[in-house]
Scaffold this motif. Structure first.
Motif, PDB file in Angstrom:
ATOM      1  N   GLU A  64       0.838  -1.197   0.000  1.00  0.00           N
ATOM      2  CA  GLU A  64       0.000   0.000   0.000  1.00  0.00           C
ATOM      3  C   GLU A  64       0.875   1.251   0.000  1.00  0.00           C
ATOM      4  O   GLU A  64       0.590   2.223  -0.698  1.00  0.00           O
ATOM      5  N   LEU A  65       1.941   1.226   0.747  1.00  0.00           N
ATOM      6  CA  LEU A  65       2.866   2.358   0.816  1.00  0.00           C
ATOM      7  C   LEU A  65       3.560   2.574  -0.529  1.00  0.00           C
ATOM      8  O   LEU A  65       3.715   3.717  -0.987  1.00  0.00           O
ATOM      9  N   ILE A  66       3.953   1.499  -1.188  1.00  0.00           N
ATOM     10  CA  ILE A  66       4.599   1.601  -2.506  1.00  0.00           C
ATOM     11  C   ILE A  66       3.639   2.196  -3.531  1.00  0.00           C
ATOM     12  O   ILE A  66       4.009   3.072  -4.325  1.00  0.00           O
ATOM     13  N   VAL A  67       2.396   1.759  -3.514  1.00  0.00           N
ATOM     14  CA  VAL A  67       1.394   2.298  -4.435  1.00  0.00           C
ATOM     15  C   VAL A  67       1.166   3.786  -4.159  1.00  0.00           C
ATOM     16  O   VAL A  67       1.075   4.602  -5.081  1.00  0.00           O
ATOM     17  N   ALA A  68       1.095   4.168  -2.908  1.00  0.00           N
ATOM     18  CA  ALA A  68       0.897   5.580  -2.550  1.00  0.00           C
ATOM     19  C   ALA A  68       2.083   6.421  -3.010  1.00  0.00           C
ATOM     20  O   ALA A  68       1.902   7.522  -3.553  1.00  0.00           O
ATOM     21  N   VAL A  69       3.304   5.919  -2.817  1.00  0.00           N
ATOM     22  CA  VAL A  69       4.493   6.647  -3.259  1.00  0.00           C
ATOM     23  C   VAL A  69       4.502   6.759  -4.792  1.00  0.00           C
ATOM     24  O   VAL A  69       4.848   7.812  -5.349  1.00  0.00           O
ATOM     25  N   PHE A  70       4.081   5.711  -5.486  1.00  0.00           N
ATOM     26  CA  PHE A  70       4.009   5.740  -6.951  1.00  0.00           C
ATOM     27  C   PHE A  70       3.042   6.834  -7.422  1.00  0.00           C
ATOM     28  O   PHE A  70       3.376   7.633  -8.287  1.00  0.00           O
ATOM     29  N   PHE A  71       1.843   6.884  -6.857  1.00  0.00           N
ATOM     30  CA  PHE A  71       0.874   7.901  -7.254  1.00  0.00           C
ATOM     31  C   PHE A  71       1.341   9.308  -6.865  1.00  0.00           C
ATOM     32  O   PHE A  71       1.131  10.263  -7.608  1.00  0.00           O
ATOM     33  N   PHE A  72       1.992   9.430  -5.734  1.00  0.00           N
ATOM     34  CA  PHE A  72       2.541  10.725  -5.336  1.00  0.00           C
ATOM     35  C   PHE A  72       3.614  11.171  -6.325  1.00  0.00           C
ATOM     36  O   PHE A  72       3.647  12.336  -6.744  1.00  0.00           O
ATOM     37  N   SER A  73       4.496  10.267  -6.731  1.00  0.00           N
ATOM     38  CA  SER A  73       5.551  10.587  -7.703  1.00  0.00           C
ATOM     39  C   SER A  73       4.953  10.978  -9.047  1.00  0.00           C
ATOM     40  O   SER A  73       5.401  11.931  -9.688  1.00  0.00           O
ATOM     41  N   LEU A  74       3.943  10.248  -9.467  1.00  0.00           N
ATOM     42  CA  LEU A  74       3.276  10.535 -10.726  1.00  0.00           C
ATOM     43  C   LEU A  74       2.618  11.921 -10.697  1.00  0.00           C
ATOM     44  O   LEU A  74       2.774  12.717 -11.620  1.00  0.00           O
ATOM     45  N   SER A  75       1.906  12.228  -9.630  1.00  0.00           N
ATOM     46  CA  SER A  75       1.255  13.537  -9.528  1.00  0.00           C
ATOM     47  C   SER A  75       2.286  14.659  -9.393  1.00  0.00           C
ATOM     48  O   SER A  75       2.085  15.760  -9.911  1.00  0.00           O
ATOM     49  N   ALA A  76       3.403  14.410  -8.730  1.00  0.00           N
ATOM     50  CA  ALA A  76       4.464  15.413  -8.624  1.00  0.00           C
ATOM     51  C   ALA A  76       5.070  15.695  -9.998  1.00  0.00           C
ATOM     52  O   ALA A  76       5.336  16.853 -10.338  1.00  0.00           O
ATOM     53  N   ALA A  77       5.255  14.668 -10.809  1.00  0.00           N
ATOM     54  CA  ALA A  77       5.794  14.853 -12.161  1.00  0.00           C
ATOM     55  C   ALA A  77       4.831  15.671 -13.014  1.00  0.00           C
ATOM     56  O   ALA A  77       5.260  16.562 -13.766  1.00  0.00           O
ATOM     57  N   VAL A  78       3.550  15.409 -12.903  1.00  0.00           N
ATOM     58  CA  VAL A  78       2.548  16.171 -13.649  1.00  0.00           C
ATOM     59  C   VAL A  78       2.548  17.629 -13.197  1.00  0.00           C
ATOM     60  O   VAL A  78       2.491  18.553 -14.015  1.00  0.00           O
ATOM     61  N   CYS A  79       2.632  17.867 -11.899  1.00  0.00           N
ATOM     62  CA  CYS A  79       2.656  19.239 -11.377  1.00  0.00           C
ATOM     63  C   CYS A  79       3.892  19.995 -11.854  1.00  0.00           C
ATOM     64  O   CYS A  79       3.793  21.170 -12.231  1.00  0.00           O
ATOM     65  N   VAL A  80       5.044  19.350 -11.864  1.00  0.00           N
ATOM     66  CA  VAL A  80       6.270  19.999 -12.347  1.00  0.00           C
ATOM     67  C   VAL A  80       6.114  20.360 -13.819  1.00  0.00           C
ATOM     68  O   VAL A  80       6.477  21.462 -14.249  1.00  0.00           O
ATOM     69  N   LYS A  81       5.545  19.448 -14.596  1.00  0.00           N
ATOM     70  CA  LYS A  81       5.329  19.715 -16.016  1.00  0.00           C
ATOM     71  C   LYS A  81       4.386  20.904 -16.206  1.00  0.00           C
ATOM     72  O   LYS A  81       4.609  21.759 -17.066  1.00  0.00           O
TER      73      LYS A  81
END
Length: 173
Positions: free
Chosen positions: A15-32
């Motif tokens: 569950e923690l890995i999935v949460a970190v994955f979605f957080f990383s994905l949303s952070a990449a979108v925000c940076v873009k």
């Protein structure tokens, strides 16, 4: 009992890995999105300056009745030929005196004298016969930051052209 505890720990880690994955994905979108908004703001600032300088050159063109040498007196450091005036600007859109190799933007005013009937052919429906000549000018503001050297002319479909404006004045004859 120990196996049940390991199962819960594994589930928690997944569950923690999935949460970190979605957080990383949303952070990449925000940076873009932030990068895109910065580029859009930069283009808007450049367009505003380009429109202002185009308007200034157009007003100089009209007040000088299309005389490129008269317009050149207002911009003493500009490159001037018989039909063209080129003004160079730095990164902050400040008028540059001197070295055009350090220019980030340039304004090109190109003029040509043509028969007034040709220049104002769209008013023939009013049954007005124009005699003499008109001077037609084209003002192009160009971003030269990515070019190896400043341009002396640019086509209408050049991607470096920020803004283009046509002006004309009737000189009679």
């Amino acid at each position: 009992m120990n196996q049940r505890n390991n199962s819960r720990t594994s589930l928690f880690l997944m569950e923690l890995i999935v949460a970190v994955f979605f957080f990383s994905l949303s952070a990449a979108v925000c940076v873009k999105l932030f990068v895109a908004s910065h580029e859009m703001a930069d283009r808007t600032v450049n367009l505003n300056h380009a429109v202002t300088w185009s308007q200034s050159l157009a007003e100089s063109f009209v007040s000088a009745k299309g005389d490129i040498h008269e317009i050149g007196r207002s911009y003493p450091s500009a490159f001037l030929s018989d039909k063209n005036l080129i003004i160079f600007f730095d990164d902050n859109w400040e008028y540059m005196d001197g070295n055009s190799a350090k220019a980030s933007f340039e304004a090109i005013l190109s003029t040509k004298e043509i028969p007034a009937g040709e220049a104002y052919s769209d008013i023939t429906k009013y049954n007005v016969e124009l005699k003499g000549n008109a001077i037609c000018g084209t003002i192009k503001i160009i971003d030269v930051r990515k070019l190896s050297e400043p341009l002396l002319e640019a086509s209408d479909d050049d991607p470096n052209v920020i803004h283009s404006l046509s002006v004309d004045t009737y000189i009679g004859g």
